[in-house]
Scaffold this motif. Structure first.
Motif, mmCIF file in Angstrom:
data_model
loop_
_atom_site.group_PDB
_atom_site.id
_atom_site.type_symbol
_atom_site.label_atom_id
_atom_site.label_comp_id
_atom_site.label_asym_id
_atom_site.label_seq_id
_atom_site.Cartn_x
_atom_site.Cartn_y
_atom_site.Cartn_z
ATOM 1 N N MET A 1 -10.217 69.113 15.050
ATOM 2 C CA MET A 1 -11.502 69.718 14.780
ATOM 3 C C MET A 1 -11.362 71.176 14.361
ATOM 4 O O MET A 1 -12.175 71.684 13.633
ATOM 5 C CB MET A 1 -12.387 69.588 16.024
ATOM 6 N N SER A 2 -10.318 71.849 14.827
ATOM 7 C CA SER A 2 -10.178 73.258 14.472
ATOM 8 C C SER A 2 -9.910 73.430 12.984
ATOM 9 O O SER A 2 -10.242 74.452 12.421
ATOM 10 C CB SER A 2 -9.102 73.922 15.328
ATOM 11 N N GLY A 3 -9.309 72.461 12.327
ATOM 12 C CA GLY A 3 -9.111 72.531 10.880
ATOM 13 C C GLY A 3 -10.436 72.602 10.149
ATOM 14 O O GLY A 3 -10.584 73.344 9.179
ATOM 15 N N PHE A 4 -11.426 71.842 10.627
ATOM 16 C CA PHE A 4 -12.756 71.873 10.020
ATOM 17 C C PHE A 4 -13.413 73.238 10.222
ATOM 18 O O PHE A 4 -13.998 73.800 9.304
ATOM 19 C CB PHE A 4 -13.641 70.773 10.614
ATOM 20 N N LYS A 5 -13.310 73.790 11.430
ATOM 21 C CA LYS A 5 -13.902 75.094 11.711
ATOM 22 C C LYS A 5 -13.235 76.186 10.887
ATOM 23 O O LYS A 5 -13.902 77.094 10.395
ATOM 24 C CB LYS A 5 -13.809 75.413 13.198
ATOM 25 N N MET A 7 -11.859 75.784 7.945
ATOM 26 C CA MET A 7 -12.341 75.584 6.578
ATOM 27 C C MET A 7 -13.760 76.139 6.423
ATOM 28 O O MET A 7 -14.077 76.801 5.439
ATOM 29 C CB MET A 7 -12.323 74.101 6.218
ATOM 30 N N LEU A 8 -14.592 75.901 7.430
ATOM 31 C CA LEU A 8 -15.964 76.397 7.385
ATOM 32 C C LEU A 8 -15.993 77.919 7.385
ATOM 33 O O LEU A 8 -16.744 78.537 6.623
ATOM 34 C CB LEU A 8 -16.767 75.852 8.564
ATOM 35 N N ILE A 12 -17.667 80.346 4.422
ATOM 36 C CA ILE A 12 -18.741 81.321 4.618
ATOM 37 C C ILE A 12 -18.555 82.472 3.638
ATOM 38 O O ILE A 12 -19.487 82.892 2.967
ATOM 39 C CB ILE A 12 -18.782 81.828 6.078
ATOM 40 N N ARG A 13 -17.338 82.974 3.536
ATOM 41 C CA ARG A 13 -17.074 84.112 2.637
ATOM 42 C C ARG A 13 -16.828 83.686 1.191
ATOM 43 O O ARG A 13 -17.299 84.330 0.271
ATOM 44 C CB ARG A 13 -15.875 84.896 3.140
ATOM 45 N N CYS A 109 -27.786 81.971 14.982
ATOM 46 C CA CYS A 109 -26.397 82.010 14.531
ATOM 47 C C CYS A 109 -25.793 80.632 14.740
ATOM 48 O O CYS A 109 -25.760 80.133 15.862
ATOM 49 C CB CYS A 109 -25.613 83.069 15.305
ATOM 50 N N GLU A 110 -25.362 80.033 13.641
ATOM 51 C CA GLU A 110 -24.736 78.718 13.713
ATOM 52 C C GLU A 110 -23.453 78.738 12.915
ATOM 53 O O GLU A 110 -23.447 79.156 11.755
ATOM 54 C CB GLU A 110 -25.677 77.646 13.172
ATOM 55 N N MET A 111 -22.384 78.323 13.554
ATOM 56 C CA MET A 111 -21.069 78.204 12.922
ATOM 57 C C MET A 111 -20.648 79.480 12.211
ATOM 58 O O MET A 111 -20.122 79.441 11.100
ATOM 59 C CB MET A 111 -21.036 77.008 11.990
#
Length: 124
Positions: A1-5, A7-8, A12-13, A109-111
């Motif tokens: 799951m940390s790979g997805f976070k 990437m997210l 964002i930037r 604030c989300e993700m």
């Protein structure tokens, strides 16, 4: 799951707050601190029509201005924008400094992305 976070957080930037496409670099003054040259997306709040924005203190010609601010939470030092707090956005366009002062009407604030509803009173 940390790979997805991870990437997210990059998206964002690189996507949502890309200064070449959706965002612009601004200085935000909040809670006594200046957060300089951060990427923000500032949009008109489509939910607030001009006819619904008349200030209720009977001051003719004054209207409530409403905008949506999107920015990375990390750019504000991980802070959350508190309801009813003051915030100032400073932009430089064509060598001219523009400053807008707002009150935070709502914030979430989300993700890692802050979405804040900002309000101000504008007049003639």
């Amino acid at each position: 799951m940390s790979g997805f976070k991870d990437m997210l957080n990059r998206d964002i930037r690189n996507v949502f707050l890309n200064a070449d496409e959706y965002a612009e670099k601004c200085t935000i003054l909040y809670d006594g601190e200046a957060f300089r040259s951060i990427a923000v997306s500032l949009q008109e709040n489509a939910d607030s029509g001009r006819q619904n924005r008349t200030v209720q203190d009977h001051a003719q010609g004054l209207y409530r201005k409403s905008k949506i601010l999107l920015c990375a939470a990390a750019d504000l030092g991980g802070r959350h924008l508190e309801k009813d707090s003051s915030l100032e956005i400073i932009r430089i366009q064509g060598g001219v400094r523009f400053s807008e002062k707002f009150t935070v009407a709502a914030s979430s604030c989300e993700m890692g992305m802050i979405r804040a509803e900002l309000e101000a009173v504008e007049g003639p």
